[in-house]
Write an enzyme that holds these catalytic residues in place. Structure first.
Site, short mmCIF file in Angstrom:
data_model
loop_
_atom_site.label_atom_id
_atom_site.label_comp_id
_atom_site.label_asym_id
_atom_site.label_seq_id
_atom_site.Cartn_x
_atom_site.Cartn_y
_atom_site.Cartn_z
N GLY A 8 -8.43 25.93 -5.44
CA GLY A 8 -7.67 24.68 -5.36
C GLY A 8 -7.00 24.61 -4.01
N LEU A 9 -7.54 23.77 -3.11
CA LEU A 9 -6.98 23.72 -1.75
C LEU A 9 -6.28 22.39 -1.49
CD1 LEU A 9 -9.83 25.57 0.18
CD2 LEU A 9 -7.60 26.46 -0.53
N MET A 12 -0.55 22.77 -2.09
CA MET A 12 0.00 24.09 -2.44
C MET A 12 -1.01 25.20 -2.15
SD MET A 12 3.06 23.55 -3.35
CE MET A 12 3.68 24.96 -4.27
N GLY A 13 -2.27 24.99 -2.54
CA GLY A 13 -3.29 26.02 -2.37
C GLY A 13 -3.51 26.38 -0.91
N VAL A 77 -4.59 24.09 -9.13
CA VAL A 77 -5.22 22.79 -9.36
C VAL A 77 -4.27 21.94 -10.19
CG1 VAL A 77 -7.55 23.71 -9.21
CG2 VAL A 77 -6.45 23.55 -11.44
N SER A 131 8.07 27.52 -6.81
CA SER A 131 8.91 26.42 -6.34
C SER A 131 9.15 26.52 -4.85
CB SER A 131 10.26 26.41 -7.07
OG SER A 131 11.06 25.39 -6.51
N GLY A 132 9.35 25.37 -4.24
CA GLY A 132 9.63 25.35 -2.81
C GLY A 132 8.72 24.37 -2.09
N LYS A 203 10.27 27.87 -14.82
CA LYS A 203 10.03 26.89 -13.74
C LYS A 203 10.42 25.48 -14.20
CE LYS A 203 8.80 24.63 -10.22
NZ LYS A 203 7.60 23.95 -9.90
N HIS A 206 14.07 25.19 -14.09
CA HIS A 206 14.42 25.02 -12.67
C HIS A 206 14.31 23.54 -12.29
CE1 HIS A 206 13.00 24.28 -8.58
NE2 HIS A 206 13.74 25.31 -8.18
N ASN A 207 13.20 22.91 -12.67
CA ASN A 207 13.00 21.50 -12.31
C ASN A 207 14.00 20.60 -13.02
OD1 ASN A 207 10.85 22.58 -10.96
ND2 ASN A 207 9.40 21.02 -11.60
N GLU A 210 17.06 20.85 -11.17
CA GLU A 210 16.85 20.09 -9.91
C GLU A 210 17.11 18.59 -10.14
OE1 GLU A 210 13.01 21.05 -8.04
OE2 GLU A 210 12.73 18.90 -7.76
N LYS A 281 7.45 13.34 -11.95
CA LYS A 281 6.12 13.83 -12.35
C LYS A 281 6.13 14.39 -13.75
CE LYS A 281 3.59 14.45 -8.16
NZ LYS A 281 2.99 15.37 -7.20
N HIS A 472 24.64 13.87 -48.11
CA HIS A 472 24.13 14.96 -47.27
C HIS A 472 25.04 16.19 -47.26
CE1 HIS A 472 20.75 12.69 -45.91
NE2 HIS A 472 21.51 11.71 -45.42
P1 NDP Z 1 -2.81 18.32 -4.76
O1 NDP Z 1 -2.94 16.99 -5.39
O2 NDP Z 1 -2.52 18.40 -3.31
O3 NDP Z 1 -4.16 19.14 -5.04
C1 NDP Z 1 -4.71 19.18 -6.32
C2 NDP Z 1 -5.81 20.23 -6.37
O4 NDP Z 1 -6.33 20.20 -7.70
C3 NDP Z 1 -6.95 19.94 -5.42
O5 NDP Z 1 -7.47 21.15 -4.96
C4 NDP Z 1 -7.95 19.21 -6.33
O6 NDP Z 1 -9.28 19.36 -5.91
C5 NDP Z 1 -7.75 20.00 -7.62
N1 NDP Z 1 -8.20 19.24 -8.77
C6 NDP Z 1 -7.75 18.04 -9.19
N2 NDP Z 1 -8.42 17.67 -10.29
C7 NDP Z 1 -9.31 18.66 -10.56
C8 NDP Z 1 -10.29 18.87 -11.56
N3 NDP Z 1 -10.50 17.97 -12.52
N4 NDP Z 1 -11.01 20.02 -11.51
C9 NDP Z 1 -10.81 20.92 -10.55
N5 NDP Z 1 -9.89 20.80 -9.57
C10 NDP Z 1 -9.17 19.67 -9.58
O7 NDP Z 1 -1.76 19.12 -5.63
P2 NDP Z 1 -0.73 20.26 -5.20
O8 NDP Z 1 -1.41 21.24 -4.31
O9 NDP Z 1 0.53 19.62 -4.77
O10 NDP Z 1 -0.44 20.93 -6.62
C11 NDP Z 1 -1.31 21.88 -7.21
C12 NDP Z 1 -0.60 22.41 -8.45
O11 NDP Z 1 0.64 23.00 -8.06
C13 NDP Z 1 -0.26 21.32 -9.46
O12 NDP Z 1 -0.37 21.84 -10.76
C14 NDP Z 1 1.20 21.01 -9.15
O13 NDP Z 1 1.87 20.51 -10.28
C15 NDP Z 1 1.70 22.39 -8.76
N6 NDP Z 1 2.89 22.39 -7.91
C16 NDP Z 1 3.02 21.49 -6.88
C17 NDP Z 1 4.15 21.53 -6.08
C18 NDP Z 1 4.32 20.59 -4.93
O14 NDP Z 1 5.43 20.53 -4.38
N7 NDP Z 1 3.31 19.86 -4.51
C19 NDP Z 1 5.24 22.51 -6.33
C20 NDP Z 1 4.96 23.42 -7.40
C21 NDP Z 1 3.84 23.36 -8.15
P3 NDP Z 1 -10.00 18.19 -4.99
O15 NDP Z 1 -9.49 18.39 -3.61
O16 NDP Z 1 -11.44 18.53 -5.11
O17 NDP Z 1 -9.61 16.87 -5.57
#
Ligand code: NDP
Length: 499
Positions: A8-9, A12-13, A77, A131-132, A203, A206-207, A210, A281, A472
């Site tokens: 998952g890129l 966050m990834g 993801v 978080s962060g 977590k 935490h939210n 927040e 969210k 009651h």
């Molecule tokens: P993004 O929207 O930037 O990225 C989402 C990722 O999920 C992408 O890699 C996307 O792939 C993948 N994805 C979406 N749908 C599917 C699917 N059906 N099957 C497989 N992969 C899928 O999200 P974030 O990086 O912001 O968040 C990722 C996770 O981290 C989420 O669960 C989010 O709640 C959590 N998170 C986010 C924070 C934030 O501040 N953003 C903080 C803490 C946690 P593709 O590129 O192919 O669409």
């Protein structure tokens, strides 16, 4: 072989992969759309010193096979069905003993289910809250891991390496990480908090905190602006000053910065051009729902969620503002005194906010069989995460002294603060009410404080009404708890002992 994989890129990834690479972990990366992986690696090649530690893959099987066994694979993801789908796709390529670490914002009940189902297939599953945001993931997040201890032992060194660090002497976050230059010294803001869904529950709390923290700050800003008549640069100075004292925290610091920002599209300040409709969210709603399910009086938490719902009714509010009357805001005669009063008000309400969050976790651990170490939870929130705040050191100290503390309000340190500051808090809420300025979080936190410290509450009347219309029953103050009575309001007018 790669030391670890990230699947998952998204925002966050990508950033967590670079954080891992900065710490010398060879990291395999994969995204369901391969062009995302290619774009990410191409960008890294140009500006990230650690990019050679990253290996990109287009095929899921090749990605899995590139990781040293037993494997550690981080999932980042979208939470919900996409996470289940991703796990299903991965399973055919995994071996017994491999570890999946879900860092998405998963619902804790999903994490409990996934951990149980995967355990049957000898796959270890960790639900780790992170978080962060983007910056945290890149340079040091707060990490709240839940799962089996066996799994935790395998990811612990990595989690401690990549987490935010705090100065062991001051408890303040150590800043200054940069690409290729991670912070290595200090106390890591990462810990195992309990079995299965515990990490994701922590977590979520935490939210929830927040949400309250942000609402309390927003209400204080509104009172300063309307009662004190301060302009944006002065408001920014006030928040910057508050950031030097008890309120020192990330959210207060960024508030000062936000208030100083000129409008990039015209005259004036950006803050005055941003539409007053807050988004969400869902994790705040989960926390409030969990409080309702567990019977925890987290009223400020729920109010913070409702306040966002109400703010979102922009058009209705515009119409109502033309037909519903209210008073003109009072004008502070001594703006400096108002500022001091609001600082104490905000700090008192903030203590209540955290008290409610910790009470929620206390109730949850009973329900789900977890054994939280609350001092540790407070410590790992001191750096990397959105609610990082200096006063978390005080919370950690309170739980160090009394691990079974029923409520933070009862800790000596906070008791003293509240007994000194409650007058300023009351004055602020009263000024707001008389001015027609809504302060749902400041006032509900005050109601929580006053209710919690009340030896008697009017619930006797509620119980009598319930007995009157629904038989009651009620308990009596002059009989032991657990003995129930019914009064025959409509017939004999006799009291009957009811077992
Ligand atoms: P993004 O929207 O930037 O990225 C989402 C990722 O999920 C992408 O890699 C996307 O792939 C993948 N994805 C979406 N749908 C599917 C699917 N059906 N099957 C497989 N992969 C899928 O999200 P974030 O990086 O912001 O968040 C990722 C996770 O981290 C989420 O669960 C989010 O709640 C959590 N998170 C986010 C924070 C934030 O501040 N953003 C903080 C803490 C946690 P593709 O590129 O192919 O669409």
């Amino acid at each position: 072989m790669a030391d670890i994989g990230v699947l998952g890129l998204g925002v966050m990834g990508r950033n967590l992969s670079l954080n891992l690479a900065d710490h010398g972990y060879v990291t395999a990366v994969f995204n369901r759309h391969p062009e995302v992986t290619d774009r990410f690696l191409a960008e890294c090649r140009q500006r990230e010193p650690s990019w050679t530690w990253l290996q990109g893959f287009h095929e899921l099987e090749a990605f899995v096979n590139a990781i040293e066994r037993p494997r550690r694979i981080v999932l980042l993801v979208k939470a919900g069905d996409p996470t289940d789908l991703t796990i299903d796709n991965l399973l055919p390529f995994l071996d017994p003993g491999d570890i999946l670490i879900d860092c998405g914002n998963a619902h804790w009940l999903d994490t409990i289910r996934r951990e149980r189902e995967l355990r049957r297939q000898e796959i270890l599953f960790v639900g780790s809250g992170i978080s962060g945001g983007e910056t945290g993931a890149r340079f040091g997040p707060s990490l709240m891991a839940g799962g089996s201890l066996e799994a935790w032992k395998r990811i612990e060194p990595v989690w401690l390496d990549i987490a935010a660090k705090v100065d062991p002497k001051t408890g303040d976050p150590i800043e200054g990480a940069a690409p290729g230059k991670p912070v290595r010294e200090g106390e890591p803001c990462a810990a195992w908090v309990g079995e299965n869904g515990a990490g994701h529950y922590v977590k979520m709390v935490h939210n929830g905190i927040e949400y309250i923290d942000m609402q309390l700050i927003a209400e204080s800003y509104w009172l300063l602006k309307h009662l004190g008549g301060f302009d944006n640069p002065t408001l920014a100075d006030i928040f910057a000053r508050w950031n030097q004292g008890d309120l020192a925290s990330y959210l207060i610091a960024i508030t000062a910065e936000i208030l100083r920002q000129p409008d990039p599209a015209g005259k004036g300040y950006l803050i005055d051009k941003i539409l007053d409709a807050a988004g969400q969210k869902g994790t705040g709603k989960w926390a409030a729902t969990s409080a309702l399910d567990l019977g925890v009086p987290a009223n400020a938490l729920a109010e913070a969620v409702f306040a966002r719902f109400l703010a979102a009714l922009v058009e209705q509010r515009h119409q109502a503002s033309r037909v519903l009357n209210g008073p003109q805001p009072l004008q502070a005669t001594d703006p400096d005194a108002l500022t001091r009063q609001l600082e104490r008000c905000l700090y008192s309400a903030k203590i209540c906010a955290y008290a409610q969050g910790f009470q929620l976790m206390q109730a949850a651990q009973e329900k789900y069989g977890w054994h939280f170490d609350f001092a540790t939870i407070a410590r790992i929130w001191r750096g990397g995460c959105i609610i990082r705040a200096r006063f978390l050191n005080r919370i950690a100290a309170a739980f160090d002294t009394s691990p079974d503390l029923a409520n933070l309000l009862l800790a000596g340190d906070f008791r003293r603060v509240l007994s000194e500051d409650h007058a300023a808090w009351r004055r602020s809420v009263a000024d707001a009410v008389l001015s027609g300025l809504p302060v749902p979080a400041l006032s509900s936190a005050l109601a929580y404080y006053d209710s919690y410290r009340s030896e008697r509450l009017p619930a006797n009347l509620i119980q009598a009404q319930r007995d009157y219309f629904g038989a009651h029953t009620y308990e009596r103050v002059d009989r032991p708890r657990g003995a129930f009575f019914h009064f025959d309001w409509h017939g004999s007018r006799q009291e009957i002992y009811s077992d």
